[in-house]
Scaffold this motif. Structure first.
Motif, PDB file in Angstrom:
ATOM      1  N   LYS A   1       0.805  -1.229   0.000  1.00  0.00           N
ATOM      2  CA  LYS A   1       0.000   0.000   0.000  1.00  0.00           C
ATOM      3  C   LYS A   1       0.836   1.276   0.000  1.00  0.00           C
ATOM      4  N   GLU A   2       2.143   1.155  -0.085  1.00  0.00           N
ATOM      5  CA  GLU A   2       3.007   2.332   0.037  1.00  0.00           C
ATOM      6  C   GLU A   2       2.832   3.274  -1.150  1.00  0.00           C
ATOM      7  N   THR A   3       2.805   4.588  -0.870  1.00  0.00           N
ATOM      8  CA  THR A   3       2.611   5.567  -1.945  1.00  0.00           C
ATOM      9  C   THR A   3       3.698   6.632  -1.994  1.00  0.00           C
ATOM     10  N   ASP A   4       4.512   6.764  -0.953  1.00  0.00           N
ATOM     11  CA  ASP A   4       5.503   7.836  -0.886  1.00  0.00           C
ATOM     12  C   ASP A   4       6.871   7.288  -1.283  1.00  0.00           C
ATOM     13  N   VAL A   5       7.347   7.659  -2.477  1.00  0.00           N
ATOM     14  CA  VAL A   5       8.608   7.129  -3.000  1.00  0.00           C
ATOM     15  C   VAL A   5       9.483   8.287  -3.463  1.00  0.00           C
ATOM     16  N   ASP A   6      10.737   8.319  -3.003  1.00  0.00           N
ATOM     17  CA  ASP A   6      11.719   9.278  -3.491  1.00  0.00           C
ATOM     18  C   ASP A   6      12.291   8.711  -4.795  1.00  0.00           C
ATOM     19  N   LEU A   7      11.877   9.284  -5.916  1.00  0.00           N
ATOM     20  CA  LEU A   7      12.205   8.695  -7.214  1.00  0.00           C
ATOM     21  C   LEU A   7      13.707   8.605  -7.450  1.00  0.00           C
ATOM     22  N   LEU A   8      14.415   9.678  -7.176  1.00  0.00           N
ATOM     23  CA  LEU A   8      15.844   9.699  -7.463  1.00  0.00           C
ATOM     24  C   LEU A   8      16.592   8.719  -6.558  1.00  0.00           C
ATOM     25  N   ALA A   9      16.251   8.710  -5.280  1.00  0.00           N
ATOM     26  CA  ALA A   9      16.908   7.782  -4.362  1.00  0.00           C
ATOM     27  C   ALA A   9      16.624   6.339  -4.763  1.00  0.00           C
ATOM     28  N   TYR A  10      15.392   6.067  -5.181  1.00  0.00           N
ATOM     29  CA  TYR A  10      15.036   4.701  -5.563  1.00  0.00           C
ATOM     30  C   TYR A  10      15.793   4.284  -6.823  1.00  0.00           C
ATOM     31  N   ALA A  11      15.895   5.185  -7.803  1.00  0.00           N
ATOM     32  CA  ALA A  11      16.624   4.868  -9.029  1.00  0.00           C
ATOM     33  C   ALA A  11      18.095   4.596  -8.743  1.00  0.00           C
ATOM     34  N   TYR A  12      18.694   5.396  -7.868  1.00  0.00           N
ATOM     35  CA  TYR A  12      20.093   5.154  -7.497  1.00  0.00           C
ATOM     36  C   TYR A  12      20.240   3.811  -6.767  1.00  0.00           C
ATOM     37  N   THR A  13      19.276   3.487  -5.936  1.00  0.00           N
ATOM     38  CA  THR A  13      19.313   2.190  -5.249  1.00  0.00           C
ATOM     39  C   THR A  13      19.284   1.050  -6.265  1.00  0.00           C
ATOM     40  N   ALA A  14      18.457   1.200  -7.284  1.00  0.00           N
ATOM     41  CA  ALA A  14      18.390   0.175  -8.325  1.00  0.00           C
ATOM     42  C   ALA A  14      19.729   0.020  -9.040  1.00  0.00           C
ATOM     43  N   LYS A  15      20.392   1.127  -9.321  1.00  0.00           N
ATOM     44  CA  LYS A  15      21.698   1.047  -9.989  1.00  0.00           C
ATOM     45  C   LYS A  15      22.720   0.351  -9.090  1.00  0.00           C
ATOM     46  N   ASN A  16      22.653   0.619  -7.786  1.00  0.00           N
ATOM     47  CA  ASN A  16      23.550  -0.059  -6.849  1.00  0.00           C
ATOM     48  C   ASN A  16      23.233  -1.548  -6.766  1.00  0.00           C
ATOM     49  N   VAL A  17      21.953  -1.891  -6.858  1.00  0.00           N
ATOM     50  CA  VAL A  17      21.564  -3.305  -6.877  1.00  0.00           C
ATOM     51  C   VAL A  17      22.216  -4.021  -8.051  1.00  0.00           C
ATOM     52  N   GLN A  18      22.231  -3.369  -9.209  1.00  0.00           N
ATOM     53  CA  GLN A  18      22.856  -3.982 -10.376  1.00  0.00           C
ATOM     54  C   GLN A  18      24.325  -4.327 -10.099  1.00  0.00           C
ATOM     55  N   GLU A  19      25.055  -3.405  -9.513  1.00  0.00           N
ATOM     56  CA  GLU A  19      26.470  -3.651  -9.212  1.00  0.00           C
ATOM     57  C   GLU A  19      26.632  -4.816  -8.245  1.00  0.00           C
ATOM     58  N   ARG A  20      25.813  -4.838  -7.211  1.00  0.00           N
ATOM     59  CA  ARG A  20      25.912  -5.922  -6.228  1.00  0.00           C
ATOM     60  C   ARG A  20      25.489  -7.258  -6.830  1.00  0.00           C
ATOM     61  N   LEU A  21      24.423  -7.243  -7.616  1.00  0.00           N
ATOM     62  CA  LEU A  21      23.892  -8.488  -8.176  1.00  0.00           C
ATOM     63  C   LEU A  21      24.906  -9.178  -9.077  1.00  0.00           C
ATOM     64  N   VAL A  22      25.514  -8.425  -9.994  1.00  0.00           N
ATOM     65  CA  VAL A  22      26.461  -9.064 -10.903  1.00  0.00           C
ATOM     66  C   VAL A  22      27.712  -9.510 -10.156  1.00  0.00           C
ATOM     67  N   ALA A  23      28.116  -8.749  -9.129  1.00  0.00           N
ATOM     68  CA  ALA A  23      29.274  -9.154  -8.339  1.00  0.00           C
ATOM     69  C   ALA A  23      29.000 -10.462  -7.603  1.00  0.00           C
ATOM     70  N   GLU A  24      27.822 -10.568  -7.000  1.00  0.00           N
ATOM     71  CA  GLU A  24      27.509 -11.784  -6.253  1.00  0.00           C
ATOM     72  C   GLU A  24      27.251 -12.969  -7.174  1.00  0.00           C
ATOM     73  N   CYS A  25      26.739 -12.697  -8.382  1.00  0.00           N
ATOM     74  CA  CYS A  25      26.604 -13.790  -9.351  1.00  0.00           C
ATOM     75  C   CYS A  25      27.956 -14.388  -9.723  1.00  0.00           C
ATOM     76  N   ALA A  26      28.988 -13.535  -9.707  1.00  0.00           N
ATOM     77  CA  ALA A  26      30.336 -14.000 -10.006  1.00  0.00           C
ATOM     78  C   ALA A  26      31.085 -14.495  -8.767  1.00  0.00           C
ATOM     79  N   GLY A  27      30.364 -14.567  -7.628  1.00  0.00           N
ATOM     80  CA  GLY A  27      30.966 -15.094  -6.419  1.00  0.00           C
ATOM     81  C   GLY A  27      31.792 -14.105  -5.653  1.00  0.00           C
ATOM     82  N   LYS A  28      31.632 -12.817  -5.942  1.00  0.00           N
ATOM     83  CA  LYS A  28      32.430 -11.787  -5.249  1.00  0.00           C
ATOM     84  C   LYS A  28      31.660 -11.281  -4.031  1.00  0.00           C
ATOM     85  N   LYS A  29      32.390 -10.931  -3.001  1.00  0.00           N
ATOM     86  CA  LYS A  29      31.804 -10.271  -1.839  1.00  0.00           C
ATOM     87  C   LYS A  29      31.523  -8.828  -2.194  1.00  0.00           C
TER      88      LYS A  29
END
Length: 351
Positions: free
Chosen positions: A320-348
């Protein structure tokens, strides 16, 4: 097979325009495009509802969803706005309930009318790919023998202008809820311009999790057997699908719902996994519980290094959440990409 981290750094990254901000109260499209661009994404998936909503603002009146002259005018303006922000339009989505309608039915006439209109919109917005989700129309209304021929005909319509068809398994589909289902269909369609849109939510949410159970997991077999079955499915995916037949991988996780959903469709006809998809899909590492790394790693083990695209519908743990900081959320998504590919390759990855 070990994954080379350096090869994963070349993966292009997109964000679905419809999925930044509250699912129930989407902010203006231009605000979302600004956040997506500023965070460093290369392209968007352009959603048809965003064309309608932006078009109402741009043209000053509501647009009939079948007025393709006006829709193309709006799509061309969205292309201009994307180019100003150095964003491409990677794909037009989501085309639903296309395949399998009986010959001569109103459903089939409507499906192909929409398809021809969407091709015009694709030309206007500058994309070369259309996403089609596996239909969730009740099976009793469909002719299953038409599914392959319909998709083959659509691939033929798209081939002329040099467009591609990305076929996705929606885990609430009535005929093709799993990756293997859509892959078998794509093989039978056998056209060079049809491939798969794979999705971490659709795969794990259909073959591992279940929003109608207390555990949030499939309970048709004991947990250990379910886990082995799921791991075998991912192994089969890695060994079965040619990398060039995967057109993109959409990324999202899922919250465990506050209380189990009914196994029945809701008043609108939406099945439980469809309801789950609509409001309970956060970014990975942000409160979800699906085995996202395992699914992503399986796709990468095919050799695929094409588009990753973030498509989340994050209504918070309560949906039910409606209050989203668009820029912060987009940056979080970009950081997720970096972490996801690193962990897929077995990196900490530092958290």
């Amino acid at each position: 097979m070990d994954l080379d981290c350096s090869s994963l750094l070349t993966i292009p990254v997109s964000y679905a325009s419809c999925s930044l901000g509250s699912p129930s109260n989407p902010p203006p499209l231009l605000d979302r495009l600004h956040a997506i661009s500023t965070a460093g994404f290369e392209a968007i998936e352009l959603s048809f509802p965003d064309i309608l909503s932006f078009g109402s603002q741009h043209l000053g009146h509501e647009i009939d969803p079948k007025n393709y002259d006006e829709l193309c005018t709006v799509a061309a303006e969205i292309k201009v706005q994307c180019e100003k922000r150095k964003l491409g339009v990677m794909m037009l989505q989501p085309f639903s309930n296309f395949e399998g309608w009986p010959e001569g039915s109103e459903g089939r006439r409507d499906a192909f009318e929409r398809a021809r209109g969407w091709i015009r919109i694709m030309q206007a917005c500058g994309t070369n790919m259309m996403q089609v989700g596996s239909s969730d129309t009740p099976l009793e209304k469909l002719d299953p023998k038409r599914i392959v021929s319909d998709l083959r005909e659509l691939a033929g319509l798209l081939e002329g202008p040099g467009f591609r068809l990305a076929y996705e398994n929606w885990c609430w589909s009535t005929h093709a809820p799993n990756w293997l289902d859509v892959w078998n269909i794509v093989k039978e369609v056998d056209r060079p311009n049809i491939g798969l849109c794979l999705d971490t939510f659709q795969t794990a949410g259909g073959e591992w999790a279940d929003p109608t159970t207390e555990s949030g997991l499939l309970e048709d077999v004991p947990r250990d057997k379910m886990e082995k079955r799921f791991q075998q499915s991912l192994t089969d995916l890695s060994k079965t699908i040619p990398q060039d037949k995967i057109y993109l991988l959409q990324i999202s996780d899922a919250y465990k719902v506050p209380s189990p959903f009914s196994t029945e469709a809701d008043d609108s006809g939406l099945l439980p996994r469809g309801r789950w998809s609509h409001d309970f899909r956060p970014l990975p590492y942000n409160g979800g519980y699906l085995p996202i790394i395992e699914v992503t790693r399986a796709v990468l083990r095919t050799g695929f290094r094409g588009w990753f695209s973030y498509e989340v519908f994050d209504g918070g743990p309560e949906g039910k959440e409606t209050d989203v900081d668009l820029l912060a959320y987009a940056y979080t998504a970009k950081n997720v990409q970096e972490r996801l590919v690193a962990e897929c390759a077995g990196k900490k990855f530092p958290v």
